[in-house]
Design a protein around this motif. Structure first.
Motif, mmCIF file in Angstrom:
data_model
loop_
_atom_site.group_PDB
_atom_site.id
_atom_site.type_symbol
_atom_site.label_atom_id
_atom_site.label_comp_id
_atom_site.label_asym_id
_atom_site.label_seq_id
_atom_site.Cartn_x
_atom_site.Cartn_y
_atom_site.Cartn_z
ATOM 1 N N GLN A 164 9.516 0.486 2.446
ATOM 2 C CA GLN A 164 8.188 1.051 2.215
ATOM 3 C C GLN A 164 7.118 -0.043 2.205
ATOM 4 O O GLN A 164 6.002 0.155 2.702
ATOM 5 C CB GLN A 164 8.173 1.819 0.896
ATOM 6 C CG GLN A 164 6.842 2.501 0.585
ATOM 7 C CD GLN A 164 6.910 3.326 -0.680
ATOM 8 O OE1 GLN A 164 7.946 3.434 -1.321
ATOM 9 N NE2 GLN A 164 5.794 3.926 -1.047
ATOM 10 N N TYR A 165 7.463 -1.195 1.645
ATOM 11 C CA TYR A 165 6.503 -2.291 1.554
ATOM 12 C C TYR A 165 6.315 -3.007 2.890
ATOM 13 O O TYR A 165 5.186 -3.408 3.237
ATOM 14 C CB TYR A 165 6.977 -3.289 0.487
ATOM 15 C CG TYR A 165 6.152 -4.544 0.399
ATOM 16 C CD1 TYR A 165 4.853 -4.519 -0.109
ATOM 17 C CD2 TYR A 165 6.674 -5.771 0.833
ATOM 18 C CE1 TYR A 165 4.092 -5.680 -0.182
ATOM 19 C CE2 TYR A 165 5.923 -6.931 0.751
ATOM 20 C CZ TYR A 165 4.629 -6.881 0.242
ATOM 21 O OH TYR A 165 3.889 -8.033 0.182
ATOM 22 N N ARG A 166 7.409 -3.152 3.677
ATOM 23 C CA ARG A 166 7.363 -3.993 4.853
ATOM 24 C C ARG A 166 7.150 -3.251 6.166
ATOM 25 O O ARG A 166 6.674 -3.841 7.133
ATOM 26 C CB ARG A 166 8.667 -4.801 4.960
ATOM 27 C CG ARG A 166 8.852 -5.834 3.866
ATOM 28 C CD ARG A 166 7.800 -6.920 3.918
ATOM 29 N NE ARG A 166 7.781 -7.598 5.228
ATOM 30 C CZ ARG A 166 6.861 -8.458 5.612
ATOM 31 N NH1 ARG A 166 5.868 -8.763 4.800
ATOM 32 N NH2 ARG A 166 6.921 -9.025 6.799
ATOM 33 N N TYR A 167 7.491 -1.957 6.238
ATOM 34 C CA TYR A 167 7.498 -1.322 7.555
ATOM 35 C C TYR A 167 6.114 -1.258 8.222
ATOM 36 O O TYR A 167 6.039 -1.281 9.463
ATOM 37 C CB TYR A 167 8.132 0.080 7.473
ATOM 38 C CG TYR A 167 7.177 1.207 7.157
ATOM 39 C CD1 TYR A 167 6.643 1.999 8.179
ATOM 40 C CD2 TYR A 167 6.806 1.502 5.853
ATOM 41 C CE1 TYR A 167 5.774 3.026 7.888
ATOM 42 C CE2 TYR A 167 5.955 2.524 5.566
ATOM 43 C CZ TYR A 167 5.439 3.297 6.586
ATOM 44 O OH TYR A 167 4.571 4.323 6.297
ATOM 45 N N PRO A 168 4.979 -1.194 7.481
ATOM 46 C CA PRO A 168 3.696 -1.146 8.190
ATOM 47 C C PRO A 168 3.410 -2.374 9.052
ATOM 48 O O PRO A 168 2.579 -2.317 9.959
ATOM 49 C CB PRO A 168 2.675 -1.014 7.051
ATOM 50 C CG PRO A 168 3.423 -0.412 5.918
ATOM 51 C CD PRO A 168 4.794 -1.018 6.030
ATOM 52 N N THR A 169 4.082 -3.490 8.789
ATOM 53 C CA THR A 169 3.804 -4.713 9.544
ATOM 54 C C THR A 169 5.000 -5.146 10.395
ATOM 55 O O THR A 169 5.092 -6.319 10.781
ATOM 56 C CB THR A 169 3.419 -5.856 8.580
ATOM 57 O OG1 THR A 169 4.454 -6.022 7.594
ATOM 58 C CG2 THR A 169 2.115 -5.547 7.879
ATOM 59 N N LEU A 170 5.914 -4.220 10.696
ATOM 60 C CA LEU A 170 7.034 -4.565 11.578
ATOM 61 C C LEU A 170 6.529 -4.929 12.977
ATOM 62 O O LEU A 170 7.153 -5.725 13.677
ATOM 63 C CB LEU A 170 8.010 -3.390 11.668
ATOM 64 C CG LEU A 170 8.795 -3.096 10.379
ATOM 65 C CD1 LEU A 170 9.650 -1.852 10.556
ATOM 66 C CD2 LEU A 170 9.653 -4.293 9.987
ATOM 67 N N LEU A 171 5.424 -4.350 13.388
ATOM 68 C CA LEU A 171 4.708 -4.756 14.589
ATOM 69 C C LEU A 171 3.314 -5.211 14.175
ATOM 70 O O LEU A 171 2.756 -4.715 13.198
ATOM 71 C CB LEU A 171 4.601 -3.585 15.581
ATOM 72 C CG LEU A 171 5.901 -3.080 16.210
ATOM 73 C CD1 LEU A 171 5.623 -1.886 17.113
ATOM 74 C CD2 LEU A 171 6.599 -4.179 16.997
ATOM 75 N N LYS A 172 2.745 -6.149 14.903
ATOM 76 C CA LYS A 172 1.430 -6.662 14.552
ATOM 77 C C LYS A 172 0.394 -5.550 14.613
ATOM 78 O O LYS A 172 0.246 -4.867 15.630
ATOM 79 C CB LYS A 172 1.029 -7.787 15.513
ATOM 80 C CG LYS A 172 -0.302 -8.439 15.140
ATOM 81 C CD LYS A 172 -0.641 -9.565 16.091
ATOM 82 C CE LYS A 172 -1.976 -10.208 15.712
ATOM 83 N NZ LYS A 172 -2.332 -11.316 16.640
#
Length: 356
Positions: free
Chosen positions: A228-236
């Motif tokens: 939940q914390y990291r998935y928004p920035t898996l792609l730039k």
């Protein structure tokens, strides 16, 4: 070494009936006998989930038609049915949470007992001293239970995806928000398979059911929060400057996910306010207050922001990237499942049968 009492023939059942002889049919029967209550409970829960979600999907689709295939107007009867206190939305909230935690339940009630119960009851030596090798015993049971988990959770995943998309058409929610994102496409299926295998591996490693259950619960919640914390920035993320007060930005689509820049820190002193002037110079909270003093509830602050052409710097993920993110997150969970299978194989190879 103490002699091992020869176990009762596999064709004798505790109730006096005839059980299937050894081989794959015997393993099917054994798997059913040992796990029948967990399988029945899982099937009942999945059936309730699927039927209830199908009902809600039909209701959301009906509202979409009543609103002429667009978002329902505010204060309309259809919009009131989508309010947070309505039966539809409360039911949706409960079901969405159940689907989100379904993989943990699969790992706890189906995965963990596969080997931990044999250790708890000291029956591992008995189970592996029959005419079926330990490896065949393990992989047959793992395949049978895995097939059951795959079929059941696939049905839940398909219905959950349909429910989430039906609601997204009549509400302002985004399918990129974590609660919706994790319940769409085939992620419920992939995550359930992952935690089923992880549950088996943890049960084999810890060799006690209750500690393994706590390990699965802690691991599931910890990984869920990390995703939940990291998935928004898996792609730039993409970015743009949004003019405050403008009618639409023409950039953010309905399912876009705002990664940063959506909040205004008004009255933040020397801290950044997250607003920029017309030349795109960042303003501190103190500068923003001097430029547009507090309106004390009169509603003039936002118009002041617009009059001074203030802008927000928005970083976002467009809705078109949702399938890519599903693939990335799903691949991560599958990699964890493969690692759990490898760990399970090493644990089984090193298991001391004489310990039971």
């Amino acid at each position: 070494m103490t002699a091992i009492t020869r176990p009762r023939p596999a064709t004798d059942r505790a109730d006096g009936g005839e059980a299937p002889s050894g081989g794959f049919r015997g393993l099917i029967w054994l798997t059913w006998r040992q796990h029948r209550w967990a399988l029945i409970g899982t099937l009942v829960l999945a059936t309730v989930l699927v039927c209830w979600m199908a009902y809600l999907s039909a209701e959301f689709t009906d509202l979409y038609r009543q609103c002429h295939h667009t978002l329902c107007p505010e204060q309309s009867p259809q919009s009131n049915r989508l309010a947070g206190t309505s039966f539809l939305i409360r039911s949706y909230s409960y079901l969405s949470r159940l689907v989100q935690f379904m993989p943990m339940l699969v790992g706890v009630f189906i995965g963990v007992p596969l080997l931990s119960r044999e250790h708890d009851q000291r029956t591992l030596l008995l189970a592996w001293s029959q005419d079926v090798s330990p490896a065949r015993w393990l992989w047959a049971k793992l395949s049978l239970l895995g097939l059951f988990v795959t079929i059941v959770t696939a049905a839940v995943a398909v219905t959950s995806d349909h429910m989430e998309r039906s609601l997204a058409r009549v509400s302002i929610g985004s399918l990129f928000q974590h609660e919706q994102f994790i319940n769409t496409a085939m992620l419920p299926l992939v995550i359930s398979i992952c935690w089923f295998v992880a549950g088996v591996a943890l049960g084999a490693a810890i060799k006690r059911t209750l500690p393994a259950v706590f390990a699965v619960a802690a691991g599931f919640i910890g990984l869920m929060l990390l995703v939940q914390y990291r998935y928004p920035t898996l792609l730039k993320p993409l970015s743009f400057y949004r003019q405050l007060g403008a009618q639409g930005d023409g950039v953010l689509d309905h399912n876009a996910l705002v990664v940063s820049g959506g909040l205004i820190n008004y009255g933040a002193g020397d801290q950044p306010s997250n607003l920029y002037d017309a030349s795109r110079h960042p303003l501190t909270g103190a500068e923003l207050e001097r430029l547009c003093p507090p309106d004390n509830g009169t509603g003039t602050t936002l118009s002041c922001f617009a009059d001074h052409h203030l802008q927000q710097y928005i970083e976002y993920q467009p809705g078109s990237r949702i399938p890519e993110f599903h693939l990335i997150v799903g691949a991560g969970y599958l990699a964890l499942a493969v690692a759990a299978v490898g760990a399970l194989w090493l644990i089984i190879r090193r298991t001391n049968l004489s310990a039971g």
